[in-house]
Design a protein around this motif. Structure first.
Motif, PDB file in Angstrom:
ATOM      1  N   SER A 243       0.832  -1.205   0.000  1.00 20.70           N
ATOM      2  CA  SER A 243       0.000   0.000   0.000  1.00 20.70           C
ATOM      3  C   SER A 243       0.868   1.256   0.000  1.00 20.70           C
ATOM      4  N   MET A 244       1.905   1.265   0.828  1.00 19.18           N
ATOM      5  CA  MET A 244       2.815   2.413   0.869  1.00 19.18           C
ATOM      6  C   MET A 244       3.524   2.592  -0.464  1.00 19.18           C
ATOM      7  N   GLU A 247       1.316   4.444  -2.944  1.00 23.00           N
ATOM      8  CA  GLU A 247       1.000   5.843  -2.638  1.00 23.00           C
ATOM      9  C   GLU A 247       1.751   6.821  -3.538  1.00 23.00           C
ATOM     10  N   ARG A 248       2.821   6.379  -4.147  1.00 21.79           N
ATOM     11  CA  ARG A 248       3.585   7.269  -5.030  1.00 21.79           C
ATOM     12  C   ARG A 248       2.934   7.422  -6.406  1.00 21.79           C
ATOM     13  N   GLU A 264      -8.090   3.699  -2.577  1.00 23.85           N
ATOM     14  CA  GLU A 264      -7.652   3.040  -1.347  1.00 23.85           C
ATOM     15  C   GLU A 264      -7.389   1.569  -1.641  1.00 23.85           C
TER      16      GLU A 264
END
Length: 347
Positions: A243-244, A247-248, A264
């Motif tokens: 998930s992180m 995020e980019r 999400e």
């Protein structure tokens, strides 16, 4: 490390199948140690094996005759034994021939030049001569081992024999008479004692046990077990890392949309697991591989261009990721740790 075997270590285990004898053989296959067997020891092991089998078969036949006296028709009570003594002995001969051929065990032959020294020790009752009726063979074995070690400049020599009477001194070490022949030799009463007193082999022993377990389990092909381990112990960490990573990116990057929409990550599912290699370090099996995963995403739309707040769910998407992983487990699929590296999107 050079290990010399006496026949009494092998009488009950001629095929070296017990736990510690098996480890010895495996270490020799790997080249971690060198095993030596006197020609006398070899001949004794073969002869003793044949003697034991004959005694067992004789006992079986005696008991069979007792059964025939009790049954209604003694001619109907037949005894069937699959293999003869000769067949079993040939199997043992083949086993040792294979060991000798591959230098897993090195055969130490005795020389007639030992005869004068044998006679001299017999007269003076020097060790390993005593009142033991087996003393002559003990002396041949010992002197042939000492001679071989000196001729080949061997160091770290270890004799494994449970003949305490003729080889062991009062302090439990090699008898003083025998130390005069070769100070490089150390004495052990069993292979179990040998391993307990040689700590540097313990790590190798553990590694071998793990290696055998890996092969028995066919671990590198057990993708189901590896996936279960990761899901049960590291799924949240795996999901958060993916998930992180995402995020980019924007929804336009991920789905080639005309406009950017907030999204999400909602779930993660496995696609494939590939094991590239593994290492054994102490009690740990360090497995390196590649995971391919599906990250499930919910897409939203903005209420307005200026209000950066999602209003309604507009759809779902799935992104396929690939990541390298390192999994640390112990014997019995004991989970220790899990790391990720180099996450990337599979287009």
């Amino acid at each position: 490390m050079n290990i010399f075997l006496d026949s009494n270590i092998l009488y009950k285990d001629p095929f070296l199948k017990s736990i510690h004898n098996d480890i010895l053989v495996n270490l020799a296959w790997l080249g971690e140690i060198k095993l030596y067997m006197s020609e006398v020891v070899y001949e004794e092991v073969i002869n003793n094996y044949k003697k034991q089998l004959n005694e067992i078969y004789h006992s079986i036949n005696l008991e069979h005759n007792k059964i025939k006296t009790l049954v209604a028709n003694k001619y109907e009570e037949q005894l069937y034994i699959d293999k003869s003594v000769e067949v079993h002995c040939n199997a043992l001969l083949s086993f040792y021939n294979n060991m000798f051929f591959h230098n897993v065990i090195r055969l130490v032959r005795y020389s007639n030049d030992l005869l004068p020294e044998l006679v001299n020790r017999s007269i003076k009752r020097e060790k390993p001569f005593s009142n033991n009726k087996q003393e002559f063979r003990d002396a041949i074995i010992w002197l042939s081992y000492v001679s071989y070690a000196k001729e080949n400049l061997l160091e770290e020599c270890h004799l494994i024999t449970n003949n305490k009477h003729d080889f062991q001194g009062d302090n439990g070490e090699l008898h003083d008479d025998l130390k005069k022949d070769a100070e490089t030799f150390k004495l052990y009463n069993s292979t179990k004692q040998f391993f307990s007193l040689n700590k540097k082999l313990i790590t190798i022993q553990k590694s071998m046990e793990l290696q055998n377990w890996i092969q028995d389990e066919n671990l590198t092909e057990r993708y189901d077990m590896l996936q279960d381990l990761i899901e049960e112990n590291a799924l949240n960490s795996l999901f958060n890392s993916c998930s992180m990573f995402l995020e980019r990116y924007t929804s336009k990057d991920l789905f080639s949309d005309d406009k950017e929409e907030p999204f999400e990550t909602t779930d993660i599912t496995f696609d494939t697991i590939e094991v590239t290699n593994y290492d054994i370090i102490d009690d740990s099996i360090i497995i390196n591989g590649v995971l391919s995963l599906f990250i499930h995403i919910d897409l939203y739309e903005f209420e307005s261009y200026f209000l950066n707040e999602p209003k309604t769910l507009t759809g779902h998407g799935t992104i396929k990721l690939k990541t390298s992983f390192t999994l640390d487990i112990g014997k019995g699929y004991k989970f220790n740790n899990f790391d990720l590296d180099d996450i990337s999107i599979i287009s």
